[in-house]
Design a protein around this motif. Structure first.
Motif, mmCIF file in Angstrom:
data_model
loop_
_atom_site.group_PDB
_atom_site.id
_atom_site.type_symbol
_atom_site.label_atom_id
_atom_site.label_comp_id
_atom_site.label_asym_id
_atom_site.label_seq_id
_atom_site.Cartn_x
_atom_site.Cartn_y
_atom_site.Cartn_z
ATOM 1 N N ASN A 313 11.801 -1.987 -6.917
ATOM 2 C CA ASN A 313 10.729 -1.725 -7.886
ATOM 3 C C ASN A 313 9.521 -2.626 -7.592
ATOM 4 O O ASN A 313 9.469 -3.271 -6.546
ATOM 5 C CB ASN A 313 11.230 -1.817 -9.336
ATOM 6 N N TYR A 314 8.565 -2.642 -8.515
ATOM 7 C CA TYR A 314 7.238 -3.193 -8.210
ATOM 8 C C TYR A 314 7.218 -4.567 -7.546
ATOM 9 O O TYR A 314 6.627 -4.769 -6.489
ATOM 10 C CB TYR A 314 6.382 -3.227 -9.494
ATOM 11 N N LEU A 315 7.864 -5.534 -8.209
ATOM 12 C CA LEU A 315 7.597 -6.920 -7.830
ATOM 13 C C LEU A 315 8.120 -7.264 -6.446
ATOM 14 O O LEU A 315 7.589 -8.149 -5.779
ATOM 15 C CB LEU A 315 8.203 -7.866 -8.879
ATOM 16 N N SER A 316 9.136 -6.543 -6.012
ATOM 17 C CA SER A 316 9.761 -6.830 -4.722
ATOM 18 C C SER A 316 9.313 -5.850 -3.646
ATOM 19 O O SER A 316 9.994 -5.682 -2.639
ATOM 20 C CB SER A 316 11.277 -6.803 -4.907
ATOM 21 N N GLN A 317 8.159 -5.198 -3.842
ATOM 22 C CA GLN A 317 7.733 -4.166 -2.889
ATOM 23 C C GLN A 317 7.370 -4.720 -1.505
ATOM 24 O O GLN A 317 7.346 -3.970 -0.530
ATOM 25 C CB GLN A 317 6.566 -3.354 -3.438
ATOM 26 N N GLU A 318 7.096 -6.022 -1.415
ATOM 27 C CA GLU A 318 6.803 -6.587 -0.094
ATOM 28 C C GLU A 318 8.084 -6.806 0.720
ATOM 29 O O GLU A 318 8.041 -6.904 1.951
ATOM 30 C CB GLU A 318 6.100 -7.953 -0.257
ATOM 31 N N LEU A 319 9.209 -6.914 0.012
ATOM 32 C CA LEU A 319 10.435 -7.384 0.664
ATOM 33 C C LEU A 319 11.071 -6.396 1.644
ATOM 34 O O LEU A 319 11.679 -6.841 2.630
ATOM 35 C CB LEU A 319 11.450 -7.840 -0.393
#
Ligand code: BF8
Ligand code: SF4
Length: 636
Positions: A313-319
């Motif tokens: 979901n949103y907050l971990s989209q860079e991972l």
């Protein structure tokens, strides 16, 4: 950075450690760098509406109490809150307009890669909106429905409310909203009027401003409704489907393509054409072919319709990029971190923007046009296949973490499952179980991730606490992502966490609907615009009982509210009469007047109100108390 306190998602924690070790910035490291955040901004007491500013009001009453123009704290806080609502409404309804225009262009014969996949749904919504359907050509109906929908963006008659709202909400709610002057006549006008009345030297009355805000919030709901319903007609109405979630859905031996953003016009076509390019991927060395995975809400759209796995979901989209095995991330609109190309610089991942109005420096832009949808989608997937060839196998580390997720609970799917118990009157079993207390009430979890709290943890804590007390749990958006990743959309979660009454009902429905066990503990209703599905369910229940939405034992919760879209969703939920919990503190606490308006005054006028509570257990208690109050009101 203590990665464990950043997220309760073990896959995110694992990849975050990789980011830290390699000195790659993420939302969490940037959050740390932003501390301490400005107290004036946090409380809403900083005004930047004109160039005399910024002006700041001293929260303790010792320093300046007025901005240079004379605006006081209440005007400043209310104005900025209304601007947030307007931006949220603009975002959702722009997404809706995009879909409506695609419908129009389809009916005009300009689009060859789209069709009406769910004719039944099209006819149902056309009839609801007053379009004649009997004996008429399908594309004529599509044309009229598109025209009528676009009228909600064009109508200049102030006394004619937006059609989708008027055709969808219960009569007593429409009457109440109409009497208060809160029914918008035109989505675009509502947004423009919100911007205009909040300009320097215009509306300075906090009550009037907040009422104007609720009007634009209802315009937002109109935009969400039309986006959901037309998307169902175009791409299919979600039905229960079993899939998987979390970063383990990335496959080492596949060309991994993530779709990130919101609009299914792009992501759905990418899913469609992926199979056509499998052989090219295999020829490039990816023996498992092409693997499409989702992020954020466009991920939810293709998850609930096609069972595409949701990576995060949103907050971990860079991972996902840090796994070293993500070959491309395809972006459309909204909630996309501008940092993605910077993270991707350290890897082979291709970051592709597709919307003219949403470009990011450092990304590759591929102008996606609906008229050339398949062709454009193929080019995008081919970029991923090309990128795959440049992978560094030594850098691949994919967390071995996935959870099963049973998703696809549109209102229609819920009603269909209930119809297996009572075909003549599907809602009756739900009503019976609410009345007898097996189900105490319903909670809708919506909204985002926010670095101000540990990612996903409050979602999980509050849902467990309420499910144990026999509250039926619905979720959309990044809330749904949190539950999917945590394994709470499974039959096991129902067995483990549901109270006895809720468990018996979910089991009876699941078994009679042929799921061979209970429904999952949390029902995934879709993306953020699909919060309109929860409104449809609430409306059906209210109509059946002959009451208003504000009478139902229904609450909403956004434990990690973050975007302007979340602000506007919470606002229309309040306008519909729903007690709405926020787990992050909105920038209004600098004004007692505005805080009162969105709590006690809203409650008196509309039945709905905000509950701001950052502690998950207390939040669950407060929501449960609100449910009990509603049950008392109904005499059950
Ligand atoms: O529309 S929940 S962070 S992705 S705003 Fe964004 Fe919030 Fe996620 Fe979807 Ni909704
Ligand atoms: Fe200051 Fe008023 Fe300008 Fe806001 S609008 S920045 S309070 S002068």
């Amino acid at each position: 950075l203590d990665c464990n306190t950043c997220s309760s998602d073990p896959a995110a924690v694992q990849m975050l450690a990789v980011a830290e070790a390699n000195n790659i910035g993420t939302a969490w490291s940037r959050h740390a760098q932003q501390q301490p955040q400005c107290g004036f901004g946090t409380t809403g007491l900083c005004c930047r509406i004109c160039l005399k500013g910024p002006c700041r009001i001293d929260p303790f009453g010792q320093g300046p109490q007025f901005g240079i123009c004379g605006a006081d704290r209440d005007t400043i806080v209310a104005r900025h809150l209304v601007r947030m609502m307007a931006a949220g409404a603009a975002a959702h309804s722009e997404h809706g307009r995009h879909i409506a225009l695609a419908m129009l262009h389809l009916s005009q014969g300009h689009l060859h890669d789209y069709s009406i996949r769910d004719e039944e749904k099209l006819l149902v919504v056309a009839k609801r909106l007053g379009v004649a359907t009997e004996g008429r050509d399908l594309m004529t109906i599509v044309r009229e429905l598109a025209d009528l929908t676009l009228h909600d963006f064009q109508n200049q008659n102030y006394d004619e409310p937006c059609h989708w709202l008027a055709a969808s909400l219960p009569a007593p709610r429409l009457k109440k909203l109409g009497d208060l002057g809160l029914l918008p006549h035109n989505i675009d006008a509502a947004v423009a009027q919100s911007m205009s009345r909040t300009h320097l030297g215009c509306d300075a009355d906090p009550t009037n401003l907040i009422l104007g805000g609720l009007r634009v919030a209802l315009a937002d709901l109109d935009g969400e409704m039309l986006a959901t319903e037309l998307s169902d007609a175009l791409f299919g109405t979600p039905k229960p489907i079993v899939t998987t979630s979390n970063l383990g859905v990335i496959k080492r031996d596949a060309v991994n393509v993530a779709v990130n953003g919101h609009n299914p016009l792009l992501s759905d076509i990418i899913c469609d054409i992926a199979a056509d390019l499998n052989d090219e991927a295999i020829a490039a060395g990816a023996k498992d072919g092409i693997n499409i995975i989702g992020i954020c809400c466009t991920g939810n759209e293709v998850m609930v319709r096609h069972g595409i796995p949701l990576a995060t979901n949103y907050l971990s989209q860079e991972l996902p990029i840090l796994t070293g095995a993500l070959d491309a991330m395809v972006l459309d609109v909204q909630c996309i971190m501008p940092s993605l190309p910077r993270v991707a610089e350290c890897f082979h991942t291709k970051i592709i923007t597709t919307d003219k109005q949403n470009k990011i420096a450092g990304a590759t832009h591929m102008d996606f046009q609906e008229a050339k949808a398949s062709e454009n989608a193929k080019s995008i997937v081919r970029m991923a296949i090309e990128a795959f060839k440049h992978r560094d196998p030594r850098r691949i580390q994919i967390p071995n973490i996935t959870q099963q997720a049973i998703v696809g609970f549109s209102t229609e799917a819920i009603v269909a499952a209930l119809a297996t118990i009572n075909a003549a009157d599907p809602l009756q079993p739900l009503v019976d179980n609410i009345v007898n207390g097996n189900i105490q009430g319903v909670v809708l979890f919506a909204g985002c991730n926010n670095t101000k709290t540990q990612q996903d943890s409050a979602y999980i804590a509050i849902a467990r606490s309420l499910a144990k007390r026999n509250v039926l749990v619905l979720a959309t958006g990044c809330a749904a992502g949190a539950y999917a990743k945590a394994g709470m959309m499974t039959q096991d979660a129902t067995r483990q966490y549901a109270g006895e009454g809720l468990k018996s009902v979910l089991t009876a429905i699941g078994e009679s609907a042929g799921l061979g066990g209970p429904l999952p503990l949390v029902l995934h209703m879709g993306s953020c615009v699909d919060n309109s599905r929860a409104v449809a369910l609430a409306t059906a229940l209210a109509n059946k009982l002959g009451v208003d939405i504000s009478d139902l034992p229904l609450v909403a919760s956004a434990p990690e509210a973050m975007t302007e879209k979340a602000v506007v969703i919470g606002s229309w939920a309040v306008a519909l009469g729903i007690p709405t919990h926020l787990g992050t503190v909105p920038p209004i606490v600098g004004s007692d007047v505005v805080s009162q308006l969105v709590t006690t005054t809203a409650r008196d006028l509309l039945g709905g109100y905000f509950i701001v509570e950052t502690d998950p257990e207390l939040a669950a208690d407060k929501m449960f108390a609100a449910i009990q109050e509603r049950r008392d009101g109904l005499g059950i």
